[in-house]
Motif scaffolding. Structure first.
Motif, PDB file in Angstrom:
ATOM      1  N   ASP A 106       0.819  -1.221   0.000  1.00 12.97           N
ATOM      2  CA  ASP A 106       0.000   0.000   0.000  1.00 12.97           C
ATOM      3  C   ASP A 106       0.846   1.263   0.000  1.00 12.97           C
ATOM      4  O   ASP A 106       0.314   2.365   0.016  1.00 12.97           O
ATOM      5  CB  ASP A 106      -0.926   0.017   1.226  1.00 12.97           C
ATOM      6  CG  ASP A 106      -2.003  -1.052   1.148  1.00 12.97           C
ATOM      7  OD1 ASP A 106      -2.287  -1.549   0.042  1.00 12.97           O
ATOM      8  OD2 ASP A 106      -2.561  -1.395   2.209  1.00 12.97           O
ATOM      9  N   GLY A 107       2.162   1.136   0.028  1.00 13.93           N
ATOM     10  CA  GLY A 107       3.072   2.277   0.053  1.00 13.93           C
ATOM     11  C   GLY A 107       4.218   2.016   1.010  1.00 13.93           C
ATOM     12  O   GLY A 107       5.324   1.699   0.603  1.00 13.93           O
ATOM     13  N   CYS A 108       3.927   2.133   2.321  1.00 14.53           N
ATOM     14  CA  CYS A 108       4.955   1.867   3.323  1.00 14.53           C
ATOM     15  C   CYS A 108       4.302   1.540   4.662  1.00 14.53           C
ATOM     16  O   CYS A 108       3.132   1.828   4.886  1.00 14.53           O
ATOM     17  CB  CYS A 108       5.904   3.057   3.494  1.00 14.53           C
ATOM     18  SG  CYS A 108       5.137   4.560   4.114  1.00 14.53           S
ATOM     19  N   SER A 109       5.081   0.913   5.519  1.00 14.51           N
ATOM     20  CA  SER A 109       4.652   0.716   6.900  1.00 14.51           C
ATOM     21  C   SER A 109       5.663   1.436   7.780  1.00 14.51           C
ATOM     22  O   SER A 109       6.861   1.442   7.496  1.00 14.51           O
ATOM     23  CB  SER A 109       4.580  -0.766   7.261  1.00 14.51           C
ATOM     24  OG  SER A 109       5.863  -1.345   7.267  1.00 14.51           O
ATOM     25  N   HIS A 110       5.163   2.062   8.822  1.00 12.56           N
ATOM     26  CA  HIS A 110       6.018   2.795   9.754  1.00 12.56           C
ATOM     27  C   HIS A 110       5.752   2.252  11.139  1.00 12.56           C
ATOM     28  O   HIS A 110       4.666   2.435  11.694  1.00 12.56           O
ATOM     29  CB  HIS A 110       5.703   4.295   9.690  1.00 12.56           C
ATOM     30  CG  HIS A 110       6.658   5.128  10.478  1.00 12.56           C
ATOM     31  ND1 HIS A 110       6.380   6.436  10.808  1.00 12.56           N
ATOM     32  CD2 HIS A 110       7.899   4.876  10.990  1.00 12.56           C
ATOM     33  CE1 HIS A 110       7.406   6.936  11.498  1.00 12.56           C
ATOM     34  NE2 HIS A 110       8.325   5.997  11.619  1.00 12.56           N
ATOM     35  N   GLU A 111       6.724   1.547  11.692  1.00 12.03           N
ATOM     36  CA  GLU A 111       6.607   0.998  13.038  1.00 12.03           C
ATOM     37  C   GLU A 111       7.475   1.828  13.972  1.00 12.03           C
ATOM     38  O   GLU A 111       8.661   2.018  13.722  1.00 12.03           O
ATOM     39  CB  GLU A 111       7.044  -0.460  13.099  1.00 12.03           C
ATOM     40  CG  GLU A 111       6.893  -1.039  14.486  1.00 12.03           C
ATOM     41  CD  GLU A 111       7.236  -2.515  14.571  1.00 12.03           C
ATOM     42  OE1 GLU A 111       7.319  -3.016  15.706  1.00 12.03           O
ATOM     43  OE2 GLU A 111       7.438  -3.155  13.534  1.00 12.03           O
ATOM     44  N   ILE A 112       6.858   2.311  15.038  1.00 12.90           N
ATOM     45  CA  ILE A 112       7.551   3.138  16.012  1.00 12.90           C
ATOM     46  C   ILE A 112       7.535   2.394  17.342  1.00 12.90           C
ATOM     47  O   ILE A 112       6.473   2.188  17.932  1.00 12.90           O
ATOM     48  CB  ILE A 112       6.862   4.508  16.146  1.00 12.90           C
ATOM     49  CG1 ILE A 112       6.788   5.188  14.776  1.00 12.90           C
ATOM     50  CG2 ILE A 112       7.608   5.379  17.157  1.00 12.90           C
ATOM     51  CD1 ILE A 112       5.775   6.290  14.684  1.00 12.90           C
ATOM     52  N   ALA A 113       8.702   1.970  17.776  1.00 12.47           N
ATOM     53  CA  ALA A 113       8.824   1.242  19.041  1.00 12.47           C
ATOM     54  C   ALA A 113       9.127   2.244  20.152  1.00 12.47           C
ATOM     55  O   ALA A 113      10.054   3.046  20.048  1.00 12.47           O
ATOM     56  CB  ALA A 113       9.934   0.203  18.949  1.00 12.47           C
TER      57      ALA A 113
END
Length: 139
Positions: A106-113
């Motif tokens: 879908d474009g990108c995934s952004h995971e913020i831990a």
């Protein structure tokens, strides 16, 4: 807490990231823990538009390190998950430890831990903007 593995992969995947996500992920200071524009040590302040196609996530500075806040605007959101370590925390995830932006269908995934949970957004693209704060001189 060590971005080395992600950073070794980033050059090979950055061309598959949408333009805004690529600019943010490959910014020189993004993973320099001593930089004022490193996401480490920011605190999640607000999530706006959750469940919608457009979202905004605001991070508050740490006056000992940053002199700006960070606002990330996500467009074409198709997925959003807040996973707190403790269900009673809600969106209070503590300070940011590390983030990763990866190519996605879908474009990108952004995971913020964060210390107390994770926030993941799947979207068409994102735009990260550093904004002025009321932080006084840290000297």
């Amino acid at each position: 807490m060590d971005p080395a593995r992600y950073l070794s992969l980033l050059p090979s995947i950055s061309g598959d990231l949408p333009p805004g996500a690529r600019a943010f992920a490959t910014a020189t200071d993004h993973y320099d823990f001593r930089s004022k524009r490193c996401v480490k040590d920011l605190t999640l302040r607000a999530v706006r538009g959750a469940g919608g196609a457009e979202m905004e996530v605001e991070f508050q500075h740490n006056c000992w390190k940053h002199d700006q806040d960070l606002v990330i605007r996500y467009s074409g959101v198709t997925g959003f998950v807040i996973d707190p370590a403790d269900e009673d925390r809600g969106t209070d995830l503590g300070t940011v430890v590390l983030d990763e932006i990866l190519p996605h269908g879908d474009g990108c995934s952004h995971e913020i831990a964060c210390w107390d949970g994770t926030l993941t957004v799947v979207c068409r693209d994102l735009q990260a903007t550093w904004t002025e704060t009321g932080c006084s001189d840290r000297s």
